[in-house]
Design an enzyme around this catalytic site. Structure first.
Site, PDB file in Angstrom:
ATOM      1  N   LYS A 593       0.823  -1.221   0.000  1.00 28.81           N
ATOM      2  CA  LYS A 593       0.000   0.000   0.000  1.00 28.81           C
ATOM      3  C   LYS A 593       0.856   1.270   0.000  1.00 28.81           C
ATOM      4  O   LYS A 593       0.549   2.249   0.677  1.00 28.81           O
ATOM      5  CB  LYS A 593      -0.969   0.018   1.188  1.00 28.81           C
ATOM      6  CG  LYS A 593      -1.828  -1.223   1.332  1.00 28.81           C
ATOM      7  CD  LYS A 593      -2.578  -1.581   0.058  1.00 28.81           C
ATOM      8  CE  LYS A 593      -3.641  -0.556  -0.326  1.00 28.81           C
ATOM      9  NZ  LYS A 593      -4.366  -0.937  -1.559  1.00 28.81           N
ATOM     10  N   THR A 594       1.947   1.235  -0.767  1.00 30.98           N
ATOM     11  CA  THR A 594       2.798   2.428  -0.876  1.00 30.98           C
ATOM     12  C   THR A 594       2.962   2.873  -2.322  1.00 30.98           C
ATOM     13  O   THR A 594       3.669   3.845  -2.587  1.00 30.98           O
ATOM     14  CB  THR A 594       4.198   2.160  -0.288  1.00 30.98           C
ATOM     15  OG1 THR A 594       4.794   1.052  -0.979  1.00 30.98           O
ATOM     16  CG2 THR A 594       4.134   1.860   1.196  1.00 30.98           C
ATOM     17  N   GLY A 595       2.355   2.170  -3.272  1.00 34.64           N
ATOM     18  CA  GLY A 595       2.492   2.525  -4.685  1.00 34.64           C
ATOM     19  C   GLY A 595       3.474   1.646  -5.430  1.00 34.64           C
ATOM     20  O   GLY A 595       3.914   2.002  -6.526  1.00 34.64           O
ATOM     21  N   TYR A 814     -10.696   5.827  -0.298  1.00 33.59           N
ATOM     22  CA  TYR A 814     -11.418   5.383   0.890  1.00 33.59           C
ATOM     23  C   TYR A 814     -12.000   6.598   1.599  1.00 33.59           C
ATOM     24  O   TYR A 814     -11.632   7.745   1.342  1.00 33.59           O
ATOM     25  CB  TYR A 814     -10.472   4.631   1.829  1.00 33.59           C
ATOM     26  CG  TYR A 814      -9.744   3.483   1.174  1.00 33.59           C
ATOM     27  CD1 TYR A 814     -10.432   2.348   0.742  1.00 33.59           C
ATOM     28  CD2 TYR A 814      -8.365   3.533   0.979  1.00 33.59           C
ATOM     29  CE1 TYR A 814      -9.764   1.293   0.135  1.00 33.59           C
ATOM     30  CE2 TYR A 814      -7.682   2.480   0.374  1.00 33.59           C
ATOM     31  CZ  TYR A 814      -8.396   1.371  -0.049  1.00 33.59           C
ATOM     32  OH  TYR A 814      -7.733   0.342  -0.654  1.00 33.59           O
TER      33      TYR A 814
END
Length: 859
Positions: A593-595, A814
């Protein structure tokens, strides 16, 4: 030519050929008989005197049955910090080899201006400090010395160090700086004695030897009430001084063990080993039992005149019985390739027959039928030759008591030849084998075990004897080399350093001068003389069970690149090739979840870059170093990189915080470069949870159904609950420095590129250009191949004028994080962010804006 009326002319030519064939037949066998039979009578083996213990009749009963003592420290991790003169010093390598052999966790650093971090989360990171050069410790920068001493006092951590004489120094008696201890340098000693001390475990207290060499470079210490002698040297005038000294710490609060000699002397080396276990061990970890197994490989294989004869077999049986005086239940293990039975001269054939007649006296195990090399054959062929060998064993009534086998030249064991493992299991039901090749032949102290496909692979040892070593007088470099190995050398320490030693010998070593019997007889005598070691024998199955109970961390094999070791490359199966590049140069390791997916997709635009094949079930990631795919082995991993380009990479975001990934990756691709993406851990944890939560809700997971928010997960305190485990996984990826420490144990900082996640999101082309330059790639216009998508809200690839964006699961938005939750997460990550800030600043690396802000707010 006159033809009789009784002989048909048409039969003459065939009969001539028949006569020629018969003649050749008898000629061949007469010549064969001349070459093979009768054999020449053997000369009797050369008589060589056995080792005699110098204190054989001495009474050391006062020192026996003492309870073993171990040092107790205050809340430290079981790890050793080694500060070396140089990472390339010969003595430093000797220290590290011993630590490796004992499976101690350690960190080795060359001495520098800065000490490594000594504490973490209110715990000491090290249970022992070893400083290679005591002069460097004494003259350490004041701040570093105070810091090190304070750590040792606070956590009750002992310090070991070595001190050497200065050859050109005229001073003989010198007072140690900051201490009442006096030392003598450039000394000559006549006797070296093991003194009573709680340090000793392996060493036999009271044991002594008179030194015949004229070396005059020993360091000796004067003994006083604050300093205890561990190993004592007696000088010419009868004075006794310490060669190895225990500083009880009464003067400065730091307990030390100081060695006045390096590890080249075997008594010093045993004392160092004892001291290590005193500092790092306990009653459960340490033991004096050593299990010894002697394999005699290829009992029927060998050229004529090199093989065992009847008298050798009789002597072998006698020696086996005699060795039981040293080793409980000792038995030789005999390996056979049945095709070579009775393949010698008359005397040697009789030797084979006597061996078979006495088969029940030994333990037998199979090789291959014709000593075949496994990597050259497929499953069908391997199966057929194993069946032949099994039929031979059945016909000769050989007792195959254990599911143990050895591959000729260890071929197919490591690197793994899967088809041999399968054939072994099918024909012989093999569960145990051994090899000297894992992970590499040298250094021997680095050999380990592993379990693969249900077969337990144990480390195997050599003893300096090979098929060509049959005579004392013809031993390469002289037989003194073997004696040196036995009497305090490599062979002696092989048993000391390994709880289980499986030795490889060959039947030629039991013929002629019977070098193997001399070697092991004198090895056992020397061990019995100098140590408290208890020698024992057990079956290979029991050894395998014991080994992996003692070293469970070795169950999973540590795969290496077979193309980097010439010995491994030579025994690769045909399905594996080193002719093309098939391992990655770059790993994008996350965290999640950091790219990382976006970075990988953009990097793959470069024409000189290729990525791994997609793996079903794990999205685009191989996840080799962080999951079950690792068990599929090297060949499976190499097959996932079919395209040969300037740079091959793989992206698996699960690697970063996986506890095994750094070690496994370093073993396979030690020169690879790494990319780590730095994302605000608060935002990363929130994104990670939301992604997982939506996935679990879609699958109606009960945990997700009962967890309304991340807040509920964060408040979970029961370490056994599923929610707590999710909490730990959620937070783990944001603890950057904690995980970086593991990666930096195996990769240098120069191999790592840090990328700011915010910068990657806003200016991907700029980030990719910088990354390409670091990878030494040709320039590429990423800005013309990456375009921002207003509908998606993030950048996408531009291929042939069309925008290609990541799937729906990537870059999703989100709900906004509440301020209360943000503050809670900021508080959780405060110390980790501070540590990351200090790490980047110390190493002069760019600090992301989000990190500057996080640290500023905390201050």
């Amino acid at each position: 030519m006159i033809i009789t009326p009784y002989l048909n002319p048409r039969l003459v030519k065939p009969l001539k050929w028949l006569a020629i064939i018969i003649l050749l037949y008898f000629l061949y066998f007469s010549l064969f008989s001349i070459n093979k039979k009768p054999g020449k009578p053997r000369k009797p083996p050369k008589a060589v005197e056995n080792y005699t213990c110098p204190f054989e009749k001495a009474d050391f009963s006062n020192f026996k049955d003492k309870k073993l003592e171990f040092h107790k420290n205050n809340g430290t991790d079981p790890k050793i910090l080694v500060i070396l003169d140089s990472l390339f010093s010969r003595h430093g390598k000797s220290i590290i080899q011993i630590l490796n052999s004992q499976k101690f966790a350690f960190k080795a650093e060359a001495i520098s201006k800065n000490l490594p971090v000594l504490t973490s989360a209110k715990r000491g990171k090290y249970s022992l400090i070893i400083v290679e050069n005591y002069y460097k410790y004494l003259n350490m920068a004041r701040w570093n010395r105070q810091l090190l001493d304070k750590y040792c006092k606070e956590y009750r951590v002992p310090l070991f160090s070595f001190i050497a004489s200065k050859p050109n120094d005229q001073l003989k008696r010198i007072r140690i700086k900051g201490s009442s201890l006096w030392m003598w340098q450039n000394q000559r000693i006549n006797r070296l004695t093991v003194s009573p001390s709680p340090i000793h475990k392996i060493s036999k207290i009271g044991a002594y030897r008179n030194l015949t060499t004229q070396e005059s470079d020993w360091i000796l210490f004067e003994i006083s009430e604050n300093f205890e002698s561990i190993l004592t040297g007696t000088v010419k005038n009868g004075y006794e001084r310490a060669v190895v000294l225990r500083d009880l710490g009464r003067e400065d609060g730091v307990e030390k063990v100081i060695f006045g000699r390096n590890l080249t002397d075997f008594q010093i080396k045993i004392t160092f080993l004892d001291a290590l276990w005193w500092a790092m061990g306990d009653e459960k970890l340490f033991g004096l039992d050593r299990f010894v197994q002697v394999d005699i490989d290829d009992v029927f294989v060998g050229a004529q005149s090199t093989r065992i004869v009847e008298e050798d077999v009789r002597h072998l049986i006698s020696a086996q019985n005699h060795f039981r005086n040293f080793i409980e239940n000792f038995k030789f293990l005999l390996g056979f390739s049945g095709s070579y039975f009775r393949n010698g001269d008359d005397f040697e054939d009789r030797g084979d027959e006597i061996l078979i007649e006495n088969a029940e006296k030994f333990v037998w195990f199979p090789h291959m039928w014709r000593h075949n090399h496994a990597h050259e054959h497929n499953f069908t062929y391997l199966e057929s030759i194993m069946v032949q060998n099994r039929l031979f064993a059945q016909n000769m009534h050989l007792p195959i008591d254990y599911p143990y086998a050895i591959a000729p030249q260890h071929d197919g064991v490591f690197p793994v030849h899967e088809q041999m493992y399968e054939a072994w299991k099918k024909i012989w039901n093999v569960t145990v084998t051994a090899t000297e090749e894992y992970p590499h032949l040298k250094p021997a102290t680095g050999r380990k075990g592993f379990i693969h496909s249900g077969i337990h692979v144990l480390p195997r040892q050599t003893c300096g004897l090979y098929t060509h070593t049959q005579f004392f007088d013809e031993y390469p470099e002289g037989f003194q080399k073997v004696i040196k190995s036995i009497q305090g050398g490599d062979l002696f320490f092989t048993i000391l350093l390994n709880p289980i030693s499986i030795f490889m010998t060959h039947q030629q070593n039991y013929a002629h001068d019977r070098l193997a019997l001399y070697t092991f007889e004198n090895l056992f005598r020397f061990l019995n003389c100098w140590t408290n070691i208890r020698l024992k024998w057990q079956s290979p199955v029991e050894s395998a069970k014991m080994y992996f109970e003692k070293f469970p961390e070795e169950r999973i094999p540590l795969w290496t690149n077979p193309c980097s070791d010439p010995r491994h490359q030579a025994i690769l199966p045909p399905s594996m090739s080193c002719s093309k590049k098939s391992l990655p140069d770059l790993l994008i390791i996350g965290p999640q979840k950091t790219g990382s997916t976006a970075l990988a997709s953009f990097l793959a635009l470069h024409p000189n870059v290729s990525q791994n094949m997609e793996i079903p079930g794990s999205f685009e990631e191989i996840q080799f170093f962080s999951g079950q795919n690792y068990l599929k082995g090297v060949e499976w991993y190499m097959s996932k990189f079919p395209n040969e380009t300037t740079v091959i990479f793989e992206k698996s975001a699960t690697y970063f915080d996986n506890p095994s990934a750094a070690r496994q990756a370093a073993a396979m691709v030690p020169h690879a470069k790494l990319v780590i993406i730095l994302q605000n851990p608060t935002q990363r944890a929130y994104s990670w949870f939301q992604s997982l939560f939506q996935h679990l809700i879609a699958h109606k997971d009960p945990i997700a159904m009962s967890s309304e928010s991340l807040d509920v997960i964060l408040n979970s305190t029961s370490s056994e609950s599923a929610k707590f485990k999710i909490r730990q996984r959620c937070l783990s990826g944001g603890r950057y420095v904690h995980h970086l420490d593991k990666w930096l144990e195996h990769f240098s900082l120069q191999q790592i590129q840090f990328i700011d996640s915010d910068e990657l999101r806003k200016e991907p082309a700029k980030v990719l250009s910088s990354l390409s330059k670091w990878l030494d790639l040709p320039e590429f216009p990423f800005e013309t191949h990456i375009r921002f998508s207003p509908s998606k809200g993030f950048h996408c690839r531009l291929i042939n004028g069309k925008t290609e964006c990541l799937g729906e699961s990537k870059g999703r938005k989100y709900s906004e994080m509440s301020q209360e939750l943000r503050q809670k997460l900021d508080g959780i990550f405060a110390l980790d962010n501070s540590a990351l800030f200090k790490f980047l600043r110390k190493n002069r690396l760019k600090i992301p804006d989000w990190l500057e802000e996080a640290v500023r707010i905390r201050v």
